[in-house]
Scaffold this motif. Structure first.
Motif, PDB file in Angstrom:
ATOM      1  N   ARG A  44      -4.326  -3.744  -0.234  1.00  0.00           N
ATOM      2  CA  ARG A  44      -3.527  -3.727   1.015  1.00  0.00           C
ATOM      3  C   ARG A  44      -2.101  -4.072   0.785  1.00  0.00           C
ATOM      4  N   GLU A  45      -2.020  -5.380  -0.329  1.00  0.00           N
ATOM      5  CA  GLU A  45      -0.839  -5.832  -0.729  1.00  0.00           C
ATOM      6  C   GLU A  45       0.002  -4.766  -1.313  1.00  0.00           C
ATOM      7  N   ALA A  46      -0.884  -3.898  -2.455  1.00  0.00           N
ATOM      8  CA  ALA A  46       0.148  -2.878  -3.265  1.00  0.00           C
ATOM      9  C   ALA A  46       0.757  -1.754  -2.262  1.00  0.00           C
ATOM     10  N   PHE A  47       0.236  -1.780  -1.089  1.00  0.00           N
ATOM     11  CA  PHE A  47       0.944  -0.701  -0.335  1.00  0.00           C
ATOM     12  C   PHE A  47       1.269  -1.192   1.182  1.00  0.00           C
ATOM     13  N   SER A  48       2.059  -2.335   1.155  1.00  0.00           N
ATOM     14  CA  SER A  48       2.515  -3.143   2.114  1.00  0.00           C
ATOM     15  C   SER A  48       4.087  -3.017   1.723  1.00  0.00           C
ATOM     16  N   LEU A  49       4.854  -2.928   2.721  1.00  0.00           N
ATOM     17  CA  LEU A  49       6.195  -2.906   2.504  1.00  0.00           C
ATOM     18  C   LEU A  49       6.653  -4.477   3.238  1.00  0.00           C
ATOM     19  N   LYS A  50       7.805  -4.834   2.317  1.00  0.00           N
ATOM     20  CA  LYS A  50       8.750  -6.087   2.661  1.00  0.00           C
ATOM     21  C   LYS A  50       9.167  -6.051   4.249  1.00  0.00           C
ATOM     22  N   THR A  51       8.784  -7.064   4.988  1.00  0.00           N
ATOM     23  CA  THR A  51       9.399  -7.066   6.338  1.00  0.00           C
ATOM     24  C   THR A  51       9.859  -8.459   6.577  1.00  0.00           C
ATOM     25  N   PRO A  52      10.966  -8.612   7.466  1.00  0.00           N
ATOM     26  CA  PRO A  52      11.735  -9.821   7.814  1.00  0.00           C
ATOM     27  C   PRO A  52      10.470 -10.871   8.132  1.00  0.00           C
ATOM     28  N   SER A  53      10.738 -12.022   7.638  1.00  0.00           N
ATOM     29  CA  SER A  53       9.846 -13.173   7.977  1.00  0.00           C
ATOM     30  C   SER A  53      10.667 -14.195   8.136  1.00  0.00           C
ATOM     31  N   LYS A  54      10.765 -15.034   8.926  1.00  0.00           N
ATOM     32  CA  LYS A  54      11.524 -16.502   9.326  1.00  0.00           C
ATOM     33  C   LYS A  54      10.207 -17.846   8.907  1.00  0.00           C
ATOM     34  N   PHE A  55       9.290 -17.468   8.872  1.00  0.00           N
ATOM     35  CA  PHE A  55       8.185 -18.523   8.574  1.00  0.00           C
ATOM     36  C   PHE A  55       7.492 -18.353   7.304  1.00  0.00           C
ATOM     37  N   LYS A  56       7.184 -17.266   6.779  1.00  0.00           N
ATOM     38  CA  LYS A  56       6.608 -17.435   5.646  1.00  0.00           C
ATOM     39  C   LYS A  56       6.798 -16.103   4.820  1.00  0.00           C
ATOM     40  N   TYR A  61       4.399  -5.077  -1.711  1.00  0.00           N
ATOM     41  CA  TYR A  61       4.190  -4.180  -3.183  1.00  0.00           C
ATOM     42  C   TYR A  61       4.988  -4.810  -4.262  1.00  0.00           C
ATOM     43  N   GLU A  62       6.105  -5.625  -4.096  1.00  0.00           N
ATOM     44  CA  GLU A  62       7.214  -5.683  -5.171  1.00  0.00           C
ATOM     45  C   GLU A  62       6.623  -6.611  -6.291  1.00  0.00           C
ATOM     46  N   ARG A  63       5.666  -7.599  -5.982  1.00  0.00           N
ATOM     47  CA  ARG A  63       5.197  -8.374  -7.201  1.00  0.00           C
ATOM     48  C   ARG A  63       4.197  -7.458  -8.011  1.00  0.00           C
ATOM     49  N   LEU A  64       3.377  -6.680  -7.311  1.00  0.00           N
ATOM     50  CA  LEU A  64       2.567  -5.896  -7.952  1.00  0.00           C
ATOM     51  C   LEU A  64       3.036  -4.930  -8.673  1.00  0.00           C
ATOM     52  N   GLU A  65       4.367  -4.387  -8.093  1.00  0.00           N
ATOM     53  CA  GLU A  65       5.092  -3.391  -8.738  1.00  0.00           C
ATOM     54  C   GLU A  65       5.642  -4.165 -10.386  1.00  0.00           C
ATOM     55  N   PHE A  66       6.076  -5.117  -9.919  1.00  0.00           N
ATOM     56  CA  PHE A  66       6.650  -5.819 -11.356  1.00  0.00           C
ATOM     57  C   PHE A  66       5.488  -6.038 -12.325  1.00  0.00           C
ATOM     58  N   LEU A  67       4.234  -6.326 -12.099  1.00  0.00           N
ATOM     59  CA  LEU A  67       3.240  -6.302 -12.966  1.00  0.00           C
ATOM     60  C   LEU A  67       2.559  -5.106 -13.328  1.00  0.00           C
ATOM     61  N   GLY A  68       2.602  -4.256 -12.651  1.00  0.00           N
ATOM     62  CA  GLY A  68       2.160  -2.951 -12.811  1.00  0.00           C
ATOM     63  C   GLY A  68       3.006  -2.112 -13.913  1.00  0.00           C
ATOM     64  N   ASP A  69       4.452  -2.528 -13.656  1.00  0.00           N
ATOM     65  CA  ASP A  69       5.576  -2.070 -14.759  1.00  0.00           C
ATOM     66  C   ASP A  69       5.185  -2.140 -16.204  1.00  0.00           C
ATOM     67  N   SER A  70       4.829  -3.929 -16.307  1.00  0.00           N
ATOM     68  CA  SER A  70       4.604  -4.248 -17.718  1.00  0.00           C
ATOM     69  C   SER A  70       3.428  -3.329 -18.293  1.00  0.00           C
ATOM     70  N   VAL A  71       2.112  -3.753 -17.307  1.00  0.00           N
ATOM     71  CA  VAL A  71       0.955  -3.125 -17.616  1.00  0.00           C
ATOM     72  C   VAL A  71       0.831  -1.779 -18.170  1.00  0.00           C
ATOM     73  N   LEU A 118       0.553   3.346   3.158  1.00  0.00           N
ATOM     74  CA  LEU A 118       1.221   2.248   3.693  1.00  0.00           C
ATOM     75  C   LEU A 118       0.665   1.465   4.639  1.00  0.00           C
ATOM     76  N   GLN A 119       0.566   0.420   4.546  1.00  0.00           N
ATOM     77  CA  GLN A 119      -0.164  -0.524   5.513  1.00  0.00           C
ATOM     78  C   GLN A 119       0.530  -0.737   7.005  1.00  0.00           C
ATOM     79  N   ASN A 120       2.011  -0.859   6.654  1.00  0.00           N
ATOM     80  CA  ASN A 120       2.952  -1.266   7.806  1.00  0.00           C
ATOM     81  C   ASN A 120       4.206  -0.411   7.794  1.00  0.00           C
TER      82      ASN A 120
END
Length: 254
Positions: A44-56, A61-71, A118-120
């Protein structure tokens, strides 16, 4: 057949514990990778786009993209090292670049239809590299969900097979890079001159001239400096290759 039966039973059991949307995602990913997944949250995270959030910080997908690039880089490096035992470092680096470059990953991600998962939704324009980014994030999710050996098997048997890798052996990724390497070996000076031009429709374009020593070899225009240089380099390559063989024998790795 036994694996298919196991997967079917696994999915039937999971269907009771997942929402309809998560079950669909789980089912589609299982079809792609050939293994039942364990942690739906990763995909679910791997296919979620970054959205604006003031609270959290929202998971995307960006963190998993970073990891997947190295793997992915490690898997491909090990595969090439074992497949071409006589190849030098330069050839291995070139082959790896052909495989994991953005254009090829975009192609792989598009062929797998990863954007469909894509989830969102996003109000911003999606990146032209989204398919390749999602491909890397999928690899990152598989690595965390299963393990490295299983991830490696999935990549080389289902996502990026050796036969597909072999097709890239003679593929030229960058004509500009190829000309640079050739000119350095020949101890020749090759340079690019780029100027801005306004066309009749008032659109701004870039015109690049390729010079070899004091001779102007080719020129080309495009909407960006980078694209104009690559297009001009491609034309220069074909012109120069008629006069002398620039491209070395691809089987001569040593």
């Amino acid at each position: 057949m036994e694996l298919q039966k196991y997967i079917s039973k696994f999915l039937a059991k999971r269907k009771k514990n997942l929402s309809e949307k998560d079950y669909h995602l789980s089912n589609e990913i299982t079809k792609i990778i050939g293994y039942p997944i364990h942690n739906i949250n990763l995909y679910r995270e791997a296919f979620s786009l970054k959205t604006p959030s003031k609270f959290k910080q929202n998971n995307n997908y960006e963190r998993l993209e970073f990891l997947g690039d190295s793997v992915l880089g490690t898997i491909i490096s090990c595969h090439l090292f074992a497949t071409y035992p006589n190849a030098n470092e330069g050839y291995l680096t070139q082959m790896k670049s052909k495989i994991v470059n953005r254009k090829n990953l975009n192609k792989l991600g598009t062929e797998l239809g990863l954007a469909n998962f894509l989830q969102n939704e996003s109000n911003t324009t999606l990146s032209e590299n989204l398919a390749g980014n999602l491909f890397e994030s999928l690899v990152g999710a598989i690595y965390l969900d299963l393990d490295y050996d299983t991830c490696k098997k999935i990549v080389l048997e289902r996502l990026l097979t050796p036969s597909e890798i072999n097709k890239l052996e003679n593929k030229i990724v960058s004509y500009k890079g190829l000309l640079l390497e050739w000119s350095q070996k020949k101890k020749l000076c090759i340079r690019y001159e780029t100027v801005e031009e306004m066309q009749g429709n008032k659109n701004l374009v870039f015109r690049t001239h390729v010079w070899l020593e004091e001779e102007r070899i080719s020129n080309a225009t495009d909407t960006s400096k980078k694209k104009a240089e690559e297009k001009a380099a491609q034309r220069a390559f074909y012109i120069l290759n008629k006069k002398q063989c620039i491209l070395e024998n691809p089987k001569d790795h040593t």
